[in-house]
Every structure is written in structure tokens, then in C-alpha cells.
Scaffold this active site. Sequence first.
Site, PDB file in Angstrom:
ATOM      1  N   ASN A 155      11.466 -19.001 -28.368  1.00 40.29           N
ATOM      2  CA  ASN A 155      11.729 -18.875 -26.931  1.00 40.29           C
ATOM      3  C   ASN A 155      13.092 -18.272 -26.616  1.00 40.29           C
ATOM      4  O   ASN A 155      13.322 -17.846 -25.498  1.00 40.29           O
ATOM      5  CB  ASN A 155      11.597 -20.241 -26.263  1.00 40.29           C
ATOM      6  CG  ASN A 155      12.239 -21.342 -27.060  1.00 40.29           C
ATOM      7  OD1 ASN A 155      11.831 -21.639 -28.184  1.00 40.29           O
ATOM      8  ND2 ASN A 155      13.270 -21.944 -26.496  1.00 40.29           N
ATOM      9  N   ALA A 204       0.572 -23.026 -19.587  1.00 46.72           N
ATOM     10  CA  ALA A 204       0.125 -22.048 -18.578  1.00 46.72           C
ATOM     11  C   ALA A 204       1.301 -21.326 -17.927  1.00 46.72           C
ATOM     12  O   ALA A 204       1.229 -20.128 -17.646  1.00 46.72           O
ATOM     13  CB  ALA A 204      -0.709 -22.751 -17.508  1.00 46.72           C
ATOM     14  N   CYS A 330      24.854 -26.407 -21.429  1.00 49.08           N
ATOM     15  CA  CYS A 330      25.788 -27.452 -21.026  1.00 49.08           C
ATOM     16  C   CYS A 330      25.211 -28.803 -21.423  1.00 49.08           C
ATOM     17  O   CYS A 330      24.142 -29.187 -20.980  1.00 49.08           O
ATOM     18  CB  CYS A 330      26.010 -27.417 -19.533  1.00 49.08           C
ATOM     19  SG  CYS A 330      27.128 -26.104 -19.066  1.00 49.08           S
TER      20      CYS A 330
HETATM   21  C1  LIG Z   1       8.391 -23.681 -22.743  1.00 54.55           C
HETATM   22  C2  LIG Z   1       8.166 -24.060 -24.150  1.00 54.55           C
HETATM   23  C3  LIG Z   1       7.735 -25.341 -24.486  1.00 54.55           C
HETATM   24  C4  LIG Z   1       7.540 -26.432 -23.466  1.00 54.55           C
HETATM   25  O1  LIG Z   1       6.441 -26.170 -22.649  1.00 54.55           O
HETATM   26  P1  LIG Z   1       6.214 -26.968 -21.275  1.00 54.55           P
HETATM   27  O2  LIG Z   1       4.849 -26.568 -20.858  1.00 54.55           O
HETATM   28  O3  LIG Z   1       7.279 -26.472 -20.364  1.00 54.55           O
HETATM   29  O4  LIG Z   1       6.316 -28.404 -21.571  1.00 54.55           O
HETATM   30  C5  LIG Z   1       7.499 -25.613 -25.823  1.00 54.55           C
HETATM   31  N1  LIG Z   1       7.686 -24.682 -26.766  1.00 54.55           N
HETATM   32  C6  LIG Z   1       8.102 -23.434 -26.491  1.00 54.55           C
HETATM   33  C7  LIG Z   1       8.264 -22.443 -27.576  1.00 54.55           C
HETATM   34  C8  LIG Z   1       8.367 -23.087 -25.166  1.00 54.55           C
HETATM   35  O5  LIG Z   1       8.795 -21.854 -24.892  1.00 54.55           O
END
Ligand SMILES: *Cc1c(COP(=O)(O)O)cnc(C)c1O
Length: 397
Positions: A155, A204, A330
Site C-alpha cells: 500500500n 471495496a 505521527c
Molecule cells: C487498506 C488496506 C487494508 C485495510 O482495509 P480496510 O478495508 O480499510 O480495513 C489492508 N491491507 C492493505 C494492503 C490495505 O491497503
Amino acid sequence: MPIQLPIYMDNHATTPVDPRVLEAMMPYFGARFGNAASRSHSFGWAAEEAVENARAQIAALIGASPKEIIFTSGATESNNLAIKGVAEMYREKGNHVITQATEHKAVLDTCKRLEKSGFEVTCLPVQRDGRIDPDDLERAITPKTILISIMYANNEIGVIQPIPEIGRMAKRRGVVFHVDAAQAAGKIPIGVEGDGIDLLSIAAHKMYGPKGVGVLFIRRKNPRVEVAPIIDGGGHERGMRSGTLNVPGIVGLGKACELCLREMPAESARTAALRDRLMQGIRSRLDRVTVNGSIEHRLPNNLNVSFAGVEGESLMMGISDVAVSSGSACTSAKIEPSYVLRAVGIGEDLAHASIRFGLGRFNTGEEVDYVVGRVAETVSRLRELAPLPAPACGKIK
Ligand SMILES: *Cc1c(COP(=O)(O)O)cnc(C)c1O
């Protein structure tokens, strides 16, 4: 067309809901409000039909069977269900879990919790390009290993892990393989068969659907994988996740998957071209710019760059009409460099100097050109100033 400010370029944090997704959801907030578990009247049947339609749309995106799709509240819950559910179900077989350093906290903290109840967790390092070395993984597997959890794409840096290779290894060694695909689903092709995936998490809201809904794919054959539930109740979702289904959210996720599947080739080419335009634009105006993580094994919509000599937080404040993220977080009034960038071997200074650009379906070339200009003038200005003390934590308007 004049651009509208502020510009959203933080699509790894969340994506806007596609108008076509919202349109598909609307009736399920209104006349079609039924409970999908109501078996005795048409209100329930209409809701159930919509849920089953969505299950098929989601399964199609990842090459699964609709029966293998379990609805959750998002990728955090899906990761918890996969990891804790396997840990409980396979406890007799062993107590060893393998993951890697740049996973999302929803995986790392879940594994930490398992450690407290007697599990052993191996956290593999990543190489300079952000990918694990499959040989490290092979060496880490023991007869006690019951789960390997490795994300599809990161991410922060968008780096794609060698999933098919890991899947083959997991299968050969008889270990369940979970993949957090929150960033990858809908952006790059995923096939749970070819990739050898047993459990797969999706959110989603990272793919132009609504927040608060997600999926855990749970393999039903070759091999049949079982997870113990973490939420008990009415026995929804074959007992693996109780609770009344979020029908409008599920319909939205289904539609989002249909759109991603259909538009993926064109969309990934378009966002990659925008991303390259952003990178080239920045490089043509600034020196001492480095891209963090592999360029080759990367999501088409991610750019993570360090601007030497500049605090990412200061840069973000300087480009306040552009929504991006910095490689610092932070925590209790202190600015900490991103653990992902540190794991990739990036020094503390350059980690603090990083910005994550997350391009998306609704960004345009004009926006990219505007962002290039804002970043270039702000970085140049900050570099001309004497080194600044690190900015204080908190939102500064
Ligand atoms: C956003 C994200 C999550 C968490 O997902 P949510 O639906 O916001 O709980 C988990 N893993 C990765 C790699 C993400 O980018």
C-alpha cells in the site's frame, strides 16, 4: 478543461465511489431494503438475489467460485478472519506462521496477537526492491508451519510480491497461503488458481466501491480450506461470518468488481501512463529524486519518491491543494519514518523525505502536470531554505 482543486492523488488510502457503483447501490437503500436472510417474502428474496449476483461478480474478478466468497466489513476483518481463523482451525497441526516485514498492520498486528497466545511468527525481510526472496521463505517453512501470509501489492510503495511462485511453494509444502490483495484487486489480474492462493482479502473502498465492505475468498477444493469464525451469531455466510449482510455495500462491491474486470486493460495502461508522466515531469525539473521500491514489479498507479533534503511533511504542507501521503506517520506526537520504507533499507532521512502518489481512475493528465509544477516549485523553495526543524505533528491547515 480547467482543473478543480484540491486534487485527489491518494488512491491507496481510499478511492472515490464510482458514480456507476453508487447508482447500482441506490435501490438497496430504498425500496429494496430487505434482509438477505429473510426466506419468507419477496423483500428478502430480492436482497438475496442481489447478494448472489454480487458474489458472482466478485468471484469472476479473481477466478473463484461464488461459493468461495465470504462477505466481511473490509480487508482488516478479512485479514483477521484468515489469520486467526486458520490459527485456530489448524492448531493441532502446528503453531508456526510466516509473514513479511512490509505487510499492512492488519496482518502484522494480527500475527503479533497470535504470538501472545503461543504461536511462533517468522517475519521475513524484504530485499532492496521491496520483494521477499522466495529462498528465504523456503528455508523458513518447518513441519509446524500452518500459514503463509504475504500481500499481493504494498500500500505504500506499490511493489508486487512473487505470488505465483510463493503459491507453488506453499502448495508443495502443504501450507495454507493467505494473500492480502486490498491494493491489487481490480488493478492487476489475479487468478486464485494460477496464483495458488487459498485465502484472499479484498476491500471495496480501494477499488471504487463503498467503505465498510470486503471479502475473504476461502478455497473450497484442492485443498478445502477451513477457518474458524471470529464473529459468532446467526450462522450467516456458512457460519464463517455471522451478522446481517450489508446489502447495498455488497451490491456496490459487486458492481465495482464488474467495472474493474471489464476496464482493467485500458485503465491500467492509462494510470501507468499518468504515473510515468508524473515521474518524468518531476525528474525533468528536480535532481536528487529517488523512486522507492521496484519499478518493474509495481502497481500501475503507484509512485513513491524521496526528495533528498526535504521533509515530506513540509512538502505536503507546501502543496496543500494536492492530497497525497508522506512516508512519515505521527505516533504519539512524534514523527516516525514509515516502517515499510525502513524495511526496504531506505535511511531515516530519505524515508522522512518521501511522498506517496496514488493515481486513480479519475485523475487526468492536466492534474498530473499541475502536481508536477507544485511539487517542483515547493521542493526547490524548501531546498533553498536553511534546513528546517521537523514540523510538529498534527494537522496544519
Ligand atoms: C487498506 C488496506 C487494508 C485495510 O482495509 P480496510 O478495508 O480499510 O480495513 C489492508 N491491507 C492493505 C494492503 C490495505 O491497503
